[in-house]
Design a protein around this motif. Structure first.
Motif, mmCIF file in Angstrom:
data_model
loop_
_atom_site.group_PDB
_atom_site.id
_atom_site.type_symbol
_atom_site.label_atom_id
_atom_site.label_comp_id
_atom_site.label_asym_id
_atom_site.label_seq_id
_atom_site.Cartn_x
_atom_site.Cartn_y
_atom_site.Cartn_z
ATOM 1 N N LYS A 197 0.793 -1.375 0.209
ATOM 2 C CA LYS A 197 0.016 -0.033 -0.052
ATOM 3 C C LYS A 197 0.895 1.296 -0.100
ATOM 4 N N PHE A 198 0.477 1.973 -1.043
ATOM 5 C CA PHE A 198 1.246 3.463 -1.000
ATOM 6 C C PHE A 198 0.803 4.285 0.454
ATOM 7 N N SER A 199 1.474 5.256 0.654
ATOM 8 C CA SER A 199 1.272 6.087 1.803
ATOM 9 C C SER A 199 1.804 7.388 1.482
ATOM 10 N N THR A 200 1.271 8.556 1.681
ATOM 11 C CA THR A 200 1.988 9.819 1.866
ATOM 12 C C THR A 200 1.604 10.743 3.019
ATOM 13 N N ASP A 201 2.353 11.553 3.440
ATOM 14 C CA ASP A 201 1.745 12.558 4.330
ATOM 15 C C ASP A 201 2.341 14.200 3.943
ATOM 16 N N LEU A 202 1.074 14.862 3.309
ATOM 17 C CA LEU A 202 1.349 15.936 2.713
ATOM 18 C C LEU A 202 0.777 17.207 3.432
ATOM 19 N N LYS A 203 1.529 18.207 3.225
ATOM 20 C CA LYS A 203 1.282 19.539 4.173
ATOM 21 C C LYS A 203 0.614 20.651 3.142
ATOM 22 N N VAL A 204 -0.504 21.220 3.393
ATOM 23 C CA VAL A 204 -0.932 22.524 2.400
ATOM 24 C C VAL A 204 -0.111 23.522 2.413
ATOM 25 N N SER A 205 0.866 23.721 3.519
ATOM 26 C CA SER A 205 1.619 24.962 3.581
ATOM 27 C C SER A 205 2.862 24.839 2.733
ATOM 28 N N LYS A 206 3.195 23.530 2.399
ATOM 29 C CA LYS A 206 4.329 23.468 1.569
ATOM 30 C C LYS A 206 3.841 23.675 0.063
ATOM 31 N N PHE A 207 2.584 23.369 -0.236
ATOM 32 C CA PHE A 207 1.896 23.720 -1.597
ATOM 33 C C PHE A 207 1.760 25.036 -1.762
ATOM 34 N N ILE A 208 1.294 25.941 -0.714
ATOM 35 C CA ILE A 208 1.343 27.311 -0.844
ATOM 36 C C ILE A 208 2.535 27.762 -1.110
ATOM 37 N N THR A 209 3.725 27.486 -0.557
ATOM 38 C CA THR A 209 4.994 28.037 -0.687
ATOM 39 C C THR A 209 5.444 27.677 -2.134
ATOM 40 N N ILE A 210 5.241 26.628 -2.488
ATOM 41 C CA ILE A 210 5.692 26.441 -4.120
ATOM 42 C C ILE A 210 4.694 26.938 -4.979
ATOM 43 N N ALA A 281 6.988 28.799 -15.695
ATOM 44 C CA ALA A 281 6.326 28.509 -14.504
ATOM 45 C C ALA A 281 5.637 27.132 -14.323
ATOM 46 N N ILE A 282 5.395 26.514 -15.561
ATOM 47 C CA ILE A 282 5.080 25.265 -15.381
ATOM 48 C C ILE A 282 6.137 24.093 -15.000
ATOM 49 N N SER A 283 7.208 24.406 -15.364
ATOM 50 C CA SER A 283 8.282 23.498 -15.180
ATOM 51 C C SER A 283 8.643 23.587 -13.756
ATOM 52 N N TYR A 284 8.797 24.718 -13.259
ATOM 53 C CA TYR A 284 8.992 25.025 -11.908
ATOM 54 C C TYR A 284 8.088 24.394 -10.867
ATOM 55 N N TYR A 285 6.760 24.484 -11.228
ATOM 56 C CA TYR A 285 5.770 24.027 -10.407
ATOM 57 C C TYR A 285 5.807 22.506 -10.465
ATOM 58 N N ILE A 286 5.955 22.035 -11.698
ATOM 59 C CA ILE A 286 6.104 20.419 -11.712
ATOM 60 C C ILE A 286 7.216 19.842 -10.990
ATOM 61 N N VAL A 287 8.578 20.336 -11.179
ATOM 62 C CA VAL A 287 9.626 20.044 -10.760
ATOM 63 C C VAL A 287 9.418 19.857 -8.928
ATOM 64 N N LYS A 288 9.169 21.167 -8.362
ATOM 65 C CA LYS A 288 8.921 21.574 -6.771
ATOM 66 C C LYS A 288 7.793 20.317 -6.337
ATOM 67 N N GLN A 289 6.818 20.352 -7.022
ATOM 68 C CA GLN A 289 5.781 19.754 -6.339
ATOM 69 C C GLN A 289 5.842 18.129 -6.522
ATOM 70 N N ARG A 290 6.620 17.651 -7.592
ATOM 71 C CA ARG A 290 6.997 16.081 -7.598
ATOM 72 C C ARG A 290 7.648 15.697 -6.628
ATOM 73 N N GLU A 291 8.940 16.656 -6.519
ATOM 74 C CA GLU A 291 9.934 16.624 -5.677
ATOM 75 C C GLU A 291 9.431 16.365 -3.970
ATOM 76 N N TYR A 292 8.620 17.228 -3.887
ATOM 77 C CA TYR A 292 7.856 17.076 -2.546
ATOM 78 C C TYR A 292 6.985 15.892 -2.070
ATOM 79 N N ILE A 293 6.336 15.765 -3.245
ATOM 80 C CA ILE A 293 5.347 14.313 -3.133
ATOM 81 C C ILE A 293 6.149 13.176 -3.016
ATOM 82 N N PHE A 294 7.161 13.030 -3.996
ATOM 83 C CA PHE A 294 7.909 11.778 -4.003
ATOM 84 C C PHE A 294 8.492 11.866 -2.804
ATOM 85 N N GLU A 295 9.201 12.584 -1.941
ATOM 86 C CA GLU A 295 9.929 12.335 -0.839
ATOM 87 C C GLU A 295 9.229 12.269 0.494
ATOM 88 N N ASN A 296 8.041 12.404 0.085
ATOM 89 C CA ASN A 296 7.008 12.197 1.299
ATOM 90 C C ASN A 296 5.966 11.127 1.280
#
Length: 383
Positions: A197-210, A281-296
């Protein structure tokens, strides 16, 4: 950690791509489900991790029924909306209400027909959660936004207008970040690989920062491009003559056309810079969001993921892909897709000892939701 590798090549995929297009045109779109299967099978089967490949198990026949229903519904909606606008509006509302169901069915189907090393993926999310995330939250935001705009109509004050614009922007950032967090959490926490089973723990504050950093980069890029375009206009073009010609030729279309043709290269360059801002803009958002989701995110709390995409490299790939596609009148699309896929996968890392330990838990799923959503351009992605 080991990276996923992609072994496809542009020439091999070009043959599949061109045949798919020709057969889809010849059959007036009927071949599309089979074209989609051939396309997906090629990309999945050429994606490897630890010498084992992914696979796509859907068939054209499975997708055809849902696709046919989607086409019929789309044609019916177009005709009804043309002659009976009120009924068309009702149908549009019904389609909007069905989006969470389409996303839910699409996820269940797409995960179930995907496998790695003969072990199937699956999705066990609930439909009610899909309606909360993809219907209730967006509707609540729209109502809040409508109420805010409605209240400002009672005030005729520039400060109130500016305040409303700023408040709307803030609400949009918070709402979009909250939606992205909830959507990613829903899709990942209900995804399975065999019995794992996959699991993730994401925070909305990080998405706001991105998002805030994405807006910042976009504004800075726009300012930079404006400075470049203005400098070129005044330093390398006869700007005073162009402006005078435009002013004198307001009622002379021929003169205006001549001026436009004389500065056409400059206009194309400016347009390209605007597209580059969009890619940035698209590239930065993809890179940073993907990086955050993957590491968590983890699989059974044991297998870890990491994204090593580089922001500047992704911008370069997207921009040069677009240029190649334009210059070749679309013939470079297969090369661009292969190049983009290879870069995305080669920078996707997985830390796993033995993925084959997971046991496959397969079950048949209907493709109707997936294909209806495909016709109406409804799709969703966690990362």
């Amino acid at each position: 950690m080991k990276a996923i590798t992609f072994k496809g090549n542009a020439f091999e995929y070009f043959k599949i791509w061109i045949v798919n297009i020709l057969l889809t045109i010849i059959t007036l779109g009927i071949y599309y489900p089979w074209a989609k299967v051939r396309n997906n099978k090629y990309f999945y089967s050429n994606s490897f991790f630890d010498e084992n490949n992914f696979d796509y198990h859907a068939t054209g026949k499975q997708l055809f029924i849902g696709y046919l229903i989607g086409v019929v519904l789309f044609i019916a909606y177009t005709i009804i909306n043309e002659f009976f606008p009120i009924i068309g509006l009702v149908l549009f509302v019904l389609l909007f209400i069905s989006i969470p169901w389409l996303i839910y069915r699409s996820m269940k189907f797409n995960m179930n027909i995907t496998s790695f090393s003969n072990v199937r993926f699956s999705f066990d999310g609930e439909l009610k959660d899909s309606y909360i995330i993809y219907f209730a939250y967006p509707l609540l935001f729209l109502l809040l936004l409508a109420s805010l705009i409605f209240c400002t109509t009672f005030f005729d004050n520039i400060i109130v207008v500016v305040g409303t614009i700023i408040t709307t922007l803030i609400l949009y950032i918070i709402a979009f970040a909250f939606f992205s967090m909830k959507s990613s959490t829903y899709l990942l926490n209900h995804s399975k690989f065999g019995q794992g089973k996959f699991s993730t723990d994401l925070k909305v504050s990080k998405f706001i920062t991105i998002l805030l950093k994405t807006f910042g980069i976009t504004i800075l890029s726009f300012i930079g491009c404006t400075v470049i375009c203005t400098s070129i206009f005044y330093l390398f073009l006869d700007s005073s003559n162009i402006i005078n010609s435009v002013m004198a030729g307001v009622n002379d279309p021929t003169r205006i056309t001549a001026v436009i043709l004389s500065i056409l290269p400059f206009l194309f360059f400016s347009y390209f810079l605007l597209i580059l801002i969009n890619f940035t803009a698209i590239s930065y958002y993809i890179v940073k969001q993907r990086e955050y989701i993957f590491e968590n995110s983890k699989l059974d709390e044991e297998i870890q993921f990491e994204s090593k995409l580089k922001f500047t490299r992704l911008v370069f790939i997207m921009a040069t892909n677009m240029i190649a596609i334009i210059l070749t009148l679309g013939l470079a699309i297969p090369w661009a897709k292969i190049r983009y896929t290879r870069y995305m996968l080669s920078n996707t890392y997985i830390k796993a000892d033995n993925p084959k330990e997971y046991i496959s838990t397969t079950q048949k799923q209907s493709a109707i939701g997936e294909e209806i959503g495909d016709v109406f351009d409804v799709d969703v992605a966690a990362f």
